[in-house]
Design a protein around this motif. Structure first.
Motif, PDB file in Angstrom:
ATOM      1  N   UNK A   1      -7.377   0.173   3.562  1.00  0.00           N
ATOM      2  CA  UNK A   1      -6.219   1.050   3.417  1.00  0.00           C
ATOM      3  C   UNK A   1      -6.089   1.546   1.974  1.00  0.00           C
ATOM      4  N   UNK A   2      -6.298   0.663   1.007  1.00  0.00           N
ATOM      5  CA  UNK A   2      -6.202   1.049  -0.404  1.00  0.00           C
ATOM      6  C   UNK A   2      -7.215   2.143  -0.726  1.00  0.00           C
ATOM      7  N   UNK A   3      -8.432   2.015  -0.204  1.00  0.00           N
ATOM      8  CA  UNK A   3      -9.458   3.031  -0.435  1.00  0.00           C
ATOM      9  C   UNK A   3      -9.088   4.350   0.242  1.00  0.00           C
ATOM     10  N   UNK A   4      -8.610   4.277   1.467  1.00  0.00           N
ATOM     11  CA  UNK A   4      -8.225   5.489   2.189  1.00  0.00           C
ATOM     12  C   UNK A   4      -7.037   6.179   1.532  1.00  0.00           C
ATOM     13  N   UNK A   5      -6.095   5.403   1.047  1.00  0.00           N
ATOM     14  CA  UNK A   5      -4.886   5.961   0.450  1.00  0.00           C
ATOM     15  C   UNK A   5      -5.172   6.675  -0.869  1.00  0.00           C
TER      16      UNK A   5
ATOM     17  N   UNK B   1      -4.670  -8.335  16.683  1.00  0.00           N
ATOM     18  CA  UNK B   1      -4.580  -7.672  15.381  1.00  0.00           C
ATOM     19  C   UNK B   1      -5.423  -6.415  15.427  1.00  0.00           C
ATOM     20  N   UNK B   2      -4.834  -5.296  15.011  1.00  0.00           N
ATOM     21  CA  UNK B   2      -5.551  -4.030  14.894  1.00  0.00           C
ATOM     22  C   UNK B   2      -5.561  -3.638  13.427  1.00  0.00           C
ATOM     23  N   UNK B   3      -6.742  -3.301  12.905  1.00  0.00           N
ATOM     24  CA  UNK B   3      -6.903  -2.976  11.485  1.00  0.00           C
ATOM     25  C   UNK B   3      -7.362  -1.539  11.327  1.00  0.00           C
ATOM     26  N   UNK B   4      -6.935  -0.911  10.231  1.00  0.00           N
ATOM     27  CA  UNK B   4      -7.328   0.464   9.970  1.00  0.00           C
ATOM     28  C   UNK B   4      -8.794   0.497   9.562  1.00  0.00           C
ATOM     29  N   UNK B   5      -9.500   1.521  10.009  1.00  0.00           N
ATOM     30  CA  UNK B   5     -10.923   1.655   9.732  1.00  0.00           C
ATOM     31  C   UNK B   5     -11.222   3.077   9.265  1.00  0.00           C
ATOM     32  N   UNK B   6     -12.119   3.228   8.306  1.00  0.00           N
ATOM     33  CA  UNK B   6     -12.513   4.575   7.861  1.00  0.00           C
ATOM     34  C   UNK B   6     -13.416   5.233   8.906  1.00  0.00           C
ATOM     35  N   UNK B   7     -13.644   6.527   8.770  1.00  0.00           N
ATOM     36  CA  UNK B   7     -14.556   7.208   9.698  1.00  0.00           C
ATOM     37  C   UNK B   7     -15.946   6.568   9.662  1.00  0.00           C
TER      38      UNK B   7
END
Length: 80
Positions: free
Chosen positions: A18-22, A56-62
């Motif tokens: 998330x930090x990288x995506x943000x 648990x669901x985690x955010x993932x980059x493309x």
């Protein structure tokens, strides 16, 4: 019921992703993050519970399988 210690690795991973995506620019975000995630679900992870079992669901980059930012259930399966 799943304990929080089982999700600890996923939460750490989600926060880092998330930090990288943000940090990405607005133009990249508008092209690569679906609007419902950008406006309603811009968080590193979320928990659901069904029949007493937590997921648990985690955010993932493309990636190759999903060309947009998405959420995946933890633990994330290895690519085939």
């Amino acid at each position: 019921m799943t304990t929080s210690t089982e999700f600890e690795g996923g939460i750490v991973s989600a926060r880092a992703a998330f930090a990288q995506l943000d940090k990405r620019g607005g133009k990249w975000k508008s092209r690569n993050i679906p609007i419902y995630i950008r406006e309603q679900l811009w968080i590193p992870y979320y928990l659901t519970e069904e029949l007493g079992v937590q997921q648990l669901y985690v955010i993932r980059p493309p990636d190759e399988r999903n060309p947009k930012v998405h959420f995946a259930r933890w633990p994330i399966p290895e690519p085939e």
